[in-house]
Design an enzyme around this catalytic site. Structure first.
Site, mmCIF file in Angstrom:
data_model
loop_
_atom_site.group_PDB
_atom_site.id
_atom_site.type_symbol
_atom_site.label_atom_id
_atom_site.label_comp_id
_atom_site.label_asym_id
_atom_site.label_seq_id
_atom_site.Cartn_x
_atom_site.Cartn_y
_atom_site.Cartn_z
ATOM 1 C CE1 TYR A 1 -4.046 -2.052 0.333
ATOM 2 C CE2 TYR A 1 -2.638 -3.377 1.768
ATOM 3 C CZ TYR A 1 -3.792 -3.236 1.009
ATOM 4 O OH TYR A 1 -4.690 -4.270 0.947
ATOM 5 C CD GLU B 1 3.281 -6.042 16.082
ATOM 6 O OE1 GLU B 1 3.056 -7.120 15.486
ATOM 7 O OE2 GLU B 1 2.383 -5.223 16.374
ATOM 8 C CD GLU C 1 1.121 -2.170 14.220
ATOM 9 O OE1 GLU C 1 2.273 -2.063 13.725
ATOM 10 O OE2 GLU C 1 0.475 -3.236 14.195
ATOM 11 C CB SER D 1 -6.908 -10.715 13.058
ATOM 12 O OG SER D 1 -8.170 -10.058 12.938
ATOM 13 C CE LYS E 1 -5.340 -6.917 4.454
ATOM 14 N NZ LYS E 1 -4.208 -7.440 5.277
#
Length: 466
Positions: A78, A177, A265, A272, A304
């Site tokens: 993206y 992460e 984030e 998910s 998305k």
């Protein structure tokens, strides 16, 4: 000199004045010396290089600052949503003061597709042009151990720091992460020590953010054994449909041990990226982060087909997004970013009937010995301070609908969280929010504010409860 010499010839004077005016206009146009640029200084113009003081992210003057913005999705998928016009729209239309560039390492990202680095550089330059901060995110995910591509990470950040480390806009996030069979002490901390040394050899002061285990949730492990370097923060990630109060408690515990946290984030969905959006729990989270003055970046700026995406499928890539182009998550996040942390005081002096209350100024008034109010000077700088106020109920009965009355002459409040304010005559009235209006037996609530000038050592106050 010429005007004195030729003052008898008006034609010469006018001619010379005309030439002078034309020259001045040419200089202003050529060098763009436009006064509005001073009045409309960007976020970075106003705050400069960031620094970490205790648990606080601060600007170049040592004043606490909260960054709020958007993260891209994976740039290999993206990346078209990161460009000069879209980043400018985030800054100008949404009020973002930071953007995050999520450069995946695996999953078709940098390791197998190094050309994605060009999109990172485009995003950095767009953020610099827009005058906002930019997080360069080494986005490990399926490659859960940051040491897997450690040498590539060192080369990447060495190059980014060499090109852009001179700009105060740049923030380095060196491992998104970590997850799987990794621990802070064995895997992540040694990696971070090498990466920090690599960056610091080139860029001595821009902020570096480090992740922790279990997808950057194991900040308790970091708090027990943090890095011994300056201007480093630690990322915390959450998704509102999965992570709730237990993770906020973990943040409180880590910060009590002086660990600076940056939420690089978070999503309105479950972990998910889908489900929800869980906007009520998201509100609880953002109220908490605003109260703690913790910076945050939302996942994600893309179209998305998932609930955490900020844009509806097919939204334009240029930032010209109407509300119809925004998903429910996008509308919610944009509103929260634009909301900022305003001064909520309401000038109500004309209707006040409290103008003669100075006669009560000698004694602080608390309803009973079971309820106490304490003022904690959390941080102080040259022309301001951060104050935390805690109301404790040691009684057997709950306290409801609390209000604290402060003398207006003692405080110049520019930002306040965990409460609302209004002016009544010579007083500032701080009232509870819906979510903290009740103080249980042996419970506490707190609010805080940023003040201008010097803090009062022995403030006057009155506490009113129902």
């Amino acid at each position: 000199m010429d005007f004195v010499k030729f003052k008898g010839d008006k034609r010469v004077i006018y001619k010379r004045l005309s030439i002078l005016v034309i020259v001045c206009i040419f200089i202003l146009a050529t060098f763009k010396l436009i006064p509005n640029k001073v009045a409309n200084a960007s976020t970075v113009d106003q705050n400069g290089s960031l620094k970490v003081i205790g648990t606080e992210l601060c600007n170049s003057k040592g004043q606490p600052i909260q960054l709020k913005g958007m993260s891209s999705h994976g740039l290999q998928w993206y990346g078209n949503y990161i460009n000069k016009s879209s980043v400018k729209a985030l800054a100008d239309d949404w009020g973002c003061n930071v953007v995050r560039l999520a450069m995946y390492t695996a999953e078709g990202g940098y390791i197998t597709n190094p050309s994605v680095k060009a999109k990172v550089e485009e995003g950095i330059e767009a953020a610099i042009d827009a005058g906002i901060y930019v997080i360069v995110d080494w986005h490990i995910l399926s490659d859960g151990n940051p040491n897997t591509y450690k040498e590539q990470a060192k080369d990447f950040f060495k190059d980014i720091a060499s090109k852009y480390g001179k700009y105060p806009n740049v923030i380095y996030e060196i491992c998104n992460e970590p997850n799987g069979n990794v621990t802070w002490d064995r895997d992540i901390k040694p990696y971070a020590e090498e990466l920090v040394a690599t960056i610091r050899a080139i860029d001595s002061d821009n902020i570096i953010i480090v992740g922790s285990g279990t997808w950057s949730q194991d900040i308790h492990d970091v708090a027990a054994n943090p890095l011994k370097v300056s201007n480093v923060m630690y990322s915390l990630h959450f998704y509102a449909g999965t992570h709730t109060q237990w993770l906020r408690d973990r943040i409180d515990d880590a910060r009590s041990k002086n660990l600076p946290i940056f939420v690089t984030e978070w999503g309105t969905s479950d972990a998910s990226g889908n489900g929800g959006p869980y906007l009520e729990e998201s509100k609880v989270w953002l109220d908490y982060l605003d109260y703690k003055n913790i910076s945050w970046v939302n996942w994600s700026l893309c179209d998305k087909n998932e609930s955490s995406a900020a844009l509806n499928p097919g939204a334009s890539k240029d930032g010209k997004w109407s509300d119809s182009n925004l998903s429910p998550s996008g509308k919610f996040v944009k509103e929260r970013i634009k909301k900022g942390q305003p001064d909520r005081r309401q000038e109500d002096d004309k209707n006040s009937d409290h103008n003669n209350e100075d006669k009560n100024d000698q004694n602080n008034d608390i309803p009973g010995d079971d309820v106490t109010v304490t003022f904690d000077l959390a941080h102080e700088w040259n022309d301001g301070y951060k104050m935390e106020v805690v109301i404790s109920n040691k009684g057997k009965e709950p306290v409801t609908q609390w209000k604290v009355k402060l003398k207006k002459s003692q405080w110049d409040i520019s930002q306040l969280w965990n409460g609302t304010t209004r002016i009544e005559g010579d007083y500032i009235i701080v009232s509870s929010m819906d979510y903290n209006k009740n103080i249980a037996s042996n419970g506490t609530v707190s609010f805080g504010f940023i003040g201008k000038g010097k803090a009062v050592s022995e403030p006057y106050f009155e506490l009113v409860t129902n």
